[in-house]
Design an enzyme around this catalytic site. Sequence first.
Site, PDB file in Angstrom:
ATOM      1  N   CYS A  51       0.856  -1.189   0.000  1.00  0.00           N
ATOM      2  CA  CYS A  51       0.000   0.000   0.000  1.00  0.00           C
ATOM      3  C   CYS A  51       0.890   1.235   0.000  1.00  0.00           C
ATOM      4  O   CYS A  51       1.658   1.454   0.942  1.00  0.00           O
ATOM      5  CB  CYS A  51      -0.914   0.008   1.226  1.00  0.00           C
TER       6      CYS A  51
ATOM      7  N   CYS B 298      -8.994   2.663   2.497  1.00  0.00           N
ATOM      8  CA  CYS B 298     -10.243   3.418   2.631  1.00  0.00           C
ATOM      9  C   CYS B 298      -9.978   4.738   3.345  1.00  0.00           C
ATOM     10  O   CYS B 298      -9.549   4.735   4.510  1.00  0.00           O
ATOM     11  CB  CYS B 298     -11.272   2.602   3.408  1.00  0.00           C
TER      12      CYS B 298
END
Length: 313
Positions: free
Chosen positions: A142, A156
Amino acid sequence: QFLYFIALFQPTLSIYGGWLAEMGILQLIGDVGQKLLGVLCQGIAWMLLLWISHTWFRDILPVISDLGSAHGMFQLVVSGWLTFNVAWNHYMASTVGPGHPQGDLVPTGEPEECDMIRRREEPWSRFCSVCWQWKPPRTHHCYFCGCCVLKMDHHCPWINNCVGHQNQKYFFLMLLYIFLATGYISLHLFLYVKGINPAYLPSNARQLEPIMGVVFLLCLTISVAMAFFLAWNCVLLFSNQTAIEFVARRAKNPFDLGRFANLQQVFGSYPSLWMMIMPTTGPTHTNGHEYPTSTGSMATVTNPSGLSANALK
């Protein structure tokens, strides 16, 4: 004129842009902007939750229902239960880490050899050139968090966190209870307005009409949006896939063990569906580094301690 201005100052902009990039300032600005965006979205989510809950319990619910009756008490209990689960699961999804690779996953080979492993088409042996370590199955890097995430689904901004192995159940339950809570409020406001004669509205209800309208439209919009997100996540949950795997899938999903077994991998080894949606803090069914497949084998990281001649074949 604007294009002429850009063309005139393009050499200067290129020089300073290159200098800023070389000094890492552009990367720093991007990282700070991403973090601020996450904090902003998370703050907006909590502000909406607090305002809607405060308005519903303090202003609207006492007007549309007699809290002294059995029906009113039932509405109060249901509203409280839904609100608690929304807050609980949002808090857990935000604060519980998605899980990161643990153990001796740093290779001992040369960078060129590791790059050969990273590029080869072998399903479970993948290498992260950013974290400089082997990636367990279903793990992805990520770039918002700056690290590898076990069973990464997506990052998110509304929870300012990645959705992964350890907090996927909280994220799913957050979507479920937001949908139920906003749908519950929207339905009751609609039935109240539809079933009452405006001529006999109490004075306090008439004063609340604008707030009722705002709450109704806001909850209806959120409920419809959550319905789509929830349906999408149900497809992923029942088939034991992440969003990344669904998009990248080119063959049969090897992790599909059947619907109930798929649910147990996310929610834990509970005997019933009702127990799975209760607010819990229990561990998940797997350790995040290896996963059973539909063929009966285990998907695990290959040769985690280093490179070997067999791994390079």
